[in-house]
Write an enzyme that holds these catalytic residues in place. Structure first.
Site, PDB file in Angstrom:
ATOM      1  CE1 TYR A 163      -3.994   1.159  -0.843  1.00  0.00           C
ATOM      2  CE2 TYR A 163      -3.598   2.666   0.866  1.00  0.00           C
ATOM      3  CZ  TYR A 163      -4.278   2.200  -0.128  1.00  0.00           C
ATOM      4  OH  TYR A 163      -5.344   3.140  -0.744  1.00  0.00           O
TER       5      TYR A 163
ATOM      6  NE  ARG B  49      -8.058  11.899  -3.611  1.00  0.00           N
ATOM      7  CZ  ARG B  49      -8.346  11.552  -2.301  1.00  0.00           C
ATOM      8  NH1 ARG B  49      -8.542  12.548  -1.633  1.00  0.00           N
ATOM      9  NH2 ARG B  49      -8.161  10.260  -1.905  1.00  0.00           N
TER      10      ARG B  49
ATOM     11  CE  LYS C 292      -7.089   1.804   1.728  1.00  0.00           C
ATOM     12  NZ  LYS C 292      -7.888   3.169   1.847  1.00  0.00           N
TER      13      LYS C 292
ATOM     14  CD  GLU D 210      -9.747   3.805  -1.035  1.00  0.00           C
ATOM     15  OE1 GLU D 210     -10.397   3.302  -0.210  1.00  0.00           O
ATOM     16  OE2 GLU D 210      -8.458   4.420  -0.624  1.00  0.00           O
ATOM     17  CG  ASP D 211      -7.339   7.053  -3.939  1.00  0.00           C
ATOM     18  OD1 ASP D 211      -8.019   7.369  -2.747  1.00  0.00           O
ATOM     19  OD2 ASP D 211      -6.428   6.314  -4.094  1.00  0.00           O
TER      20      ASP D 211
ATOM     21  CG  ASP E  72     -10.774   3.998   3.759  1.00  0.00           C
ATOM     22  OD1 ASP E  72     -11.089   3.707   4.856  1.00  0.00           O
ATOM     23  OD2 ASP E  72      -9.661   4.269   3.531  1.00  0.00           O
ATOM     24  CG  ASP E  73     -10.259   8.370  -0.134  1.00  0.00           C
ATOM     25  OD1 ASP E  73      -9.321   7.817   0.233  1.00  0.00           O
ATOM     26  OD2 ASP E  73     -10.963   7.999  -1.200  1.00  0.00           O
TER      27      ASP E  73
ATOM     28  CG  ASN F  24      -0.442   9.848   3.646  1.00  0.00           C
ATOM     29  OD1 ASN F  24       0.339   9.654   4.683  1.00  0.00           O
ATOM     30  ND2 ASN F  24      -1.637   9.401   3.913  1.00  0.00           N
TER      31      ASN F  24
HETATM   32  P1  NAD Z   1      -8.350  16.536  -1.227  1.00  0.00           P
HETATM   33  O1  NAD Z   1      -7.578  16.911  -2.261  1.00  0.00           O
HETATM   34  O2  NAD Z   1      -9.733  16.004  -1.022  1.00  0.00           O
HETATM   35  O3  NAD Z   1      -8.330  17.577  -0.157  1.00  0.00           O
HETATM   36  C1  NAD Z   1      -6.887  18.602   0.041  1.00  0.00           C
HETATM   37  C2  NAD Z   1      -7.401  19.954   0.528  1.00  0.00           C
HETATM   38  O4  NAD Z   1      -6.226  20.876   1.024  1.00  0.00           O
HETATM   39  C3  NAD Z   1      -8.187  20.667  -0.383  1.00  0.00           C
HETATM   40  O5  NAD Z   1      -9.292  21.277   0.196  1.00  0.00           O
HETATM   41  C4  NAD Z   1      -7.217  21.847  -0.641  1.00  0.00           C
HETATM   42  O6  NAD Z   1      -7.763  23.064  -1.225  1.00  0.00           O
HETATM   43  C5  NAD Z   1      -6.424  21.980   0.419  1.00  0.00           C
HETATM   44  N1  NAD Z   1      -5.117  22.647   0.148  1.00  0.00           N
HETATM   45  C6  NAD Z   1      -4.445  22.473  -0.568  1.00  0.00           C
HETATM   46  N2  NAD Z   1      -3.477  23.329  -0.639  1.00  0.00           N
HETATM   47  C7  NAD Z   1      -3.403  23.852   0.433  1.00  0.00           C
HETATM   48  C8  NAD Z   1      -2.727  24.677   1.264  1.00  0.00           C
HETATM   49  N3  NAD Z   1      -1.546  25.447   0.848  1.00  0.00           N
HETATM   50  N4  NAD Z   1      -3.127  25.463   2.494  1.00  0.00           N
HETATM   51  C9  NAD Z   1      -4.182  24.948   2.922  1.00  0.00           C
HETATM   52  N5  NAD Z   1      -4.813  23.943   2.282  1.00  0.00           N
HETATM   53  C10 NAD Z   1      -4.601  23.461   1.033  1.00  0.00           C
HETATM   54  O7  NAD Z   1      -7.373  15.390  -0.346  1.00  0.00           O
HETATM   55  P2  NAD Z   1      -7.785  14.566   0.939  1.00  0.00           P
HETATM   56  O8  NAD Z   1      -8.173  13.101   0.633  1.00  0.00           O
HETATM   57  O9  NAD Z   1      -8.624  15.576   1.919  1.00  0.00           O
HETATM   58  O10 NAD Z   1      -6.369  14.168   1.432  1.00  0.00           O
HETATM   59  C11 NAD Z   1      -5.352  15.336   1.979  1.00  0.00           C
HETATM   60  C12 NAD Z   1      -4.146  14.778   2.530  1.00  0.00           C
HETATM   61  O11 NAD Z   1      -4.559  13.785   3.747  1.00  0.00           O
HETATM   62  C13 NAD Z   1      -3.483  14.037   1.657  1.00  0.00           C
HETATM   63  O12 NAD Z   1      -2.235  14.251   1.702  1.00  0.00           O
HETATM   64  C14 NAD Z   1      -3.721  12.292   2.080  1.00  0.00           C
HETATM   65  O13 NAD Z   1      -2.618  11.706   1.975  1.00  0.00           O
HETATM   66  C15 NAD Z   1      -3.906  12.722   3.631  1.00  0.00           C
HETATM   67  N6  NAD Z   1      -4.564  11.413   4.191  1.00  0.00           N
HETATM   68  C16 NAD Z   1      -4.279  11.009   5.216  1.00  0.00           C
HETATM   69  C17 NAD Z   1      -4.962   9.950   5.938  1.00  0.00           C
HETATM   70  C18 NAD Z   1      -4.385   9.211   7.296  1.00  0.00           C
HETATM   71  O14 NAD Z   1      -3.307   9.774   7.606  1.00  0.00           O
HETATM   72  N7  NAD Z   1      -5.028   8.265   7.616  1.00  0.00           N
HETATM   73  C19 NAD Z   1      -6.222   9.561   5.270  1.00  0.00           C
HETATM   74  C20 NAD Z   1      -6.547  10.213   4.101  1.00  0.00           C
HETATM   75  C21 NAD Z   1      -5.819  11.163   3.550  1.00  0.00           C
END
Ligand code: NAD
Length: 545
Positions: free
Chosen positions: A97, A150, A168, A239-240, A262-263, A402
């Protein structure tokens, strides 16, 4: 070639990854299944096979080569693959993963060897049920589906995103014992906007722009109808998908099917669990927290929505609970005078003076925790973490983006800048940190703590829906499994070594919710934990097959 009761024999058996034992077929089996001569003569135990596989795996010079090796093993002998992965989960999870699977998706068309999973494309419109009918297994319980728009933090990878549902579902089996034959990875090929892929002659998907609007929705509807007609009790994990579809599809389908995203929801539960554990260190109640999110996407909004539900459980009104969750996006604080907000952000656009960035928002709002889900690295700067430590005896600092390079800050930065007081968790793993003579072990808010156990509980009792209460129960259960010893080291999640125990406990808690909400389709067993445990696949050879 097969005998009368559909048991494959000879080379067909060796080429069936679910039934193949390779060199571990016993003398009797070699006789019975006409394998004599098709295998080298010496019979090996599974332990010896694991030893050989591990030796091969360790020789691979890169993570990508390790990924290709493991997928190859999965294609040959799934039982051995799961034995190996389960015995070495901490080592191999980052290969099967994130982060390696992301790189594999980027190169999917070029490393393509043989297909895994089911591809449903825009050209299958009107005949999706026929495509679903081609899947060889009749008792699928869990589907993970993506449209590749995504993939992790990597954007639109089109049909190359297939690595994600495949990975997954491997985790569903490795972490929670969902039988591999009952899992089905699906990629919906609705095109791609990725120019590089559109121009790549080796790209394995349709070289066309993405379907949008009514055509897209009709294909997804047809897909949901087709899979649930063939598999009435199936759970479908989205997912994604990109933001514009993820929230919409979740709201459209969550009360009509057995489905979740899941996201949005899995991330929410693992983060809520981390906060519950943090509260064991800080002493406060969830409903007393003020949380400031950096990033208002699927993860951020999903986490806040679940936290709101959990705060309402503690007695707050919905409006009060929402006022405890705040967002900063790429344009500053999300507040009510802004006119540029996507719909999913509006519930958190509170009345407040505009703040241009995270530091000013921290100063103005004085949160108890900051949660980074922006996908952008180095956003939790030293002044921000120092301010959090000035405002709070034990500030919650979760840098969840991530891969590691996108983490809002490192574990070392969080501990150093807060003089060892930050309660830190991250999306990608960080090594332990030595600071002023103490060793801190950062927790990884890995979704794998949650979704496999949720899936186990849902399929064990054939639940009709996957309501938020199941994710709240999963979060509470996960937090309860964190030991005092874990907490003393600053770790807000249990060791991944305990993942089967964790998934079993979450499965039980989720099943309890299904019974309480009248969503289960089986009678309640007397001993629910034993019943759940009894459903878990073990990677041992069935010598009576
Ligand atoms: P997403 O694309 O849906 O959301 C990202 C958000 O961040 C958007 O609203 C975007 O406008 C905002 N953004 C971008 N640049 C920015 C900046 N400079 N300042 C402030 N905000 C900004 O993505 P997501 O699914 O919400 O995932 C976001 C992050 O969280 C990813 O890096 C993902 O790897 C991580 N994530 C971690 C876990 C975990 O730790 N278990 C789970 C899911 C996602």
């Amino acid at each position: 070639m097969s005998d009368t009761d559909n048991q494959p024999i000879g080379v067909d058996l060796l080429h069936n990854p679910l039934l193949n034992h390779g060199t571990a077929f016993t003398e009797e089996e070699r006789e019975q299944f006409k394998l004599r001569g098709l295998l080298p003569p010496r019979v090996f135990s599974q332990e010896r096979q694991v030893q050989r596989s591990l030796e091969n795996y360790r020789k691979k010079p890169s993570d990508m080569e390790k990924y290709i090796y493991l997928i190859g093993l999965e294609d040959r002998n799934e039982t051995l693959f799961y034995r190996l992965v389960m015995d070495n989960l901490e080592d191999m999870m980052p290969i099967i993963y994130t982060p390696t699977v992301g790189k594999a998706c980027q190169e999917y068309a070029h490393i393509f060897r043989r297909p895994r999973g089911l591809y449903i494309s825009a050209e299958d419109k009107g005949r999706v049920a026929e495509v679903v009918a081609n899947w060889p297994h009749d008792d699928v319980e869990v589907i993970v589906v993506t449209d590749g728009e995504r993939i992790l933090g990597l954007g639109d990878l089109g049909v190359n995103g297939m690595g994600i549902p495949v990975g997954k579902l491997s985790l569903y089996t490795a972490c929670a014992g969902i039988h591999p034959a009952r899992t089905l990875p699906i990629t919906l090929d609705v095109g791609t906007e990725n120019e590089k892929l559109l121009n790549d002659p080796l790209y394995i998907g349709l070289p066309q722009r993405r379907l949008r609007g009514a055509e897209y929705d009709a294909l997804i509807d047809e897909f949901m109808t087709a899979v649930t007609e063939r598999y009435p009790n199936v759970m479908v994990q989205f997912e994604d998908f990109a933001n514009l579809n993820a929230f919409r599809l979740l709201n459209k389908y969550r009360n009509a099917y057995c489905t979740f995203n899941d996201d949005i929801q899995g991330t929410a539960a693992v983060t809520l669990a981390g906060i519950y554990s943090s509260l064991r260190l800080t002493g406060g109640k969830l409903s007393e927290q003020k949380l400031l999110f950096l990033g208002a996407g699927e993860a951020g909004i999903g986490i806040a929505d679940l936290i709101v539900s959990a705060m309402m459980d503690e007695g707050l009104s919905e409006a009060e609970a929402k006022h405890r969750c705040w967002f900063v996006d790429s344009r500053g604080l999300v507040e009510s005078t802004r006119t540029d907000l996507a719909e999913h952000k509006l519930p958190y656009a509170h009345e407040f003076a505009a703040q241009p960035d995270l530091l000013s928002a921290v100063k103005a709002l004085q949160p108890t925790g900051i949660i980074g889900v922006s996908g952008r690295g180095q956003m939790f700067t030293q002044p921000i973490v120092e301010k959090m430590a000035e405002l709070n005896e034990r500030p919650i600092v979760f840098a969840l983006s991530n891969p590691t390079s996108n983490s809002e800050c490192t574990a070392e930065e969080a501990y150093t800048w807060s003089d060892g007081r930050a309660i830190f968790a991250s999306g990608s793993p960080f090594d332990p940190v030595e600071y002023k003579g103490k060793t801190y072990v950062p927790g990884q808010g890995n979704n794998s703590y949650i979704f496999p156990g949720v899936g186990l509980g849902v399929v064990a009792v054939k639940a009709r829906h996957v309501p938020d209460e199941m994710f709240m129960a999963a979060a509470r259960t996960l937090a309860q499994l964190v030991t005092e010893e874990d907490l003393a080291k600053g770790r807000v999640y249990p060791s991944l070594k305990r993942i089967r125990e964790v998934s079993g406990a979450i499965g039980t808690a989720v099943a309890e919710v299904a019974f309480a909400k009248n969503l289960a389709s089986v009678a309640r067993p007397n001993d629910l934990p034993a019943y759940i445990e009894g459903q878990m696949f073990q990677p041992v050879y069935q010598h009576d097959s």
